[in-house]
Design an enzyme around this catalytic site. Sequence first.
Site, mmCIF file in Angstrom:
data_model
loop_
_atom_site.group_PDB
_atom_site.id
_atom_site.type_symbol
_atom_site.label_atom_id
_atom_site.label_comp_id
_atom_site.label_asym_id
_atom_site.label_seq_id
_atom_site.Cartn_x
_atom_site.Cartn_y
_atom_site.Cartn_z
ATOM 1 N N HIS A 1 22.176 61.030 9.825
ATOM 2 C CA HIS A 1 21.852 60.189 8.669
ATOM 3 C C HIS A 1 20.573 60.723 8.010
ATOM 4 C CE1 HIS A 1 24.237 56.705 10.326
ATOM 5 N NE2 HIS A 1 23.909 57.274 11.472
ATOM 6 N N GLU B 1 18.652 59.673 12.692
ATOM 7 C CA GLU B 1 18.132 59.548 11.320
ATOM 8 C C GLU B 1 17.128 60.666 11.065
ATOM 9 O OE1 GLU B 1 18.836 57.410 8.899
ATOM 10 O OE2 GLU B 1 19.781 55.688 9.894
ATOM 11 N N HIS C 1 27.019 60.808 8.193
ATOM 12 C CA HIS C 1 27.346 59.426 7.836
ATOM 13 C C HIS C 1 28.320 59.412 6.660
ATOM 14 C CE1 HIS C 1 25.565 55.098 7.238
ATOM 15 N NE2 HIS C 1 26.747 55.077 7.818
ATOM 16 N N ASP D 1 24.783 60.049 2.999
ATOM 17 C CA ASP D 1 23.837 60.799 3.817
ATOM 18 C C ASP D 1 24.540 61.552 4.955
ATOM 19 O OD1 ASP D 1 24.209 58.006 4.747
ATOM 20 O OD2 ASP D 1 22.756 58.495 6.296
#
Length: 184
Positions: free
Chosen positions: A36, A118, A154, A164
């Site tokens: 992400h 992330e 993602h 993303d």
Amino acid sequence: MEKKWQQGWWSPAQRVDSPNFEARPENERVSLVVIHNISLPPFEYGNGAVEKLFTNRINPEAHPFFGVIHELRVSSHFFIDRNGRIVQFVSCDDMAYHAGVSSFRGREKCNLYSIGIEMEGCDFEPFTDAQYQSLTTLLEEIARHYPIEAVTGHQDIAPGRKSDPGHFFDWQRVYAYGIKVVRC
């Protein structure tokens, strides 16, 4: 020899516990990693807002965007900041709330069987060398410890809903390390 994994926690990462998780069902095994990107507020970095969001401590008064998102109860297993620092919020043995409505190879609810990473950034600019170095190290360690079948974005598990890690994410850098990437 140092044991790097203990109950799903990777010891080289900074640990910041998030309350936004639940136990994986007993019959589920981790087989997917989802990449992400995140910046809070959008396009701003290095202010600790992501950690505050993932720990339910974001101040809705600190920025207009925070007023919109402060009630979200989301998390990810890992966060890699622009300098390559890795923070872990949820044990990889548990289910973090990172994928939302999602499907991979026809199988829904990716949170059940995935690890979320992330990257601090956005869809509109490149990530840093330090982030790619940390990411590849982390992916290699995850793959040594869990039966990972694929790494994907993602955007690939929630097409039309998510974008993303975005078109600036350099998948070739991940391929170059021999990590199996599957783009849907």
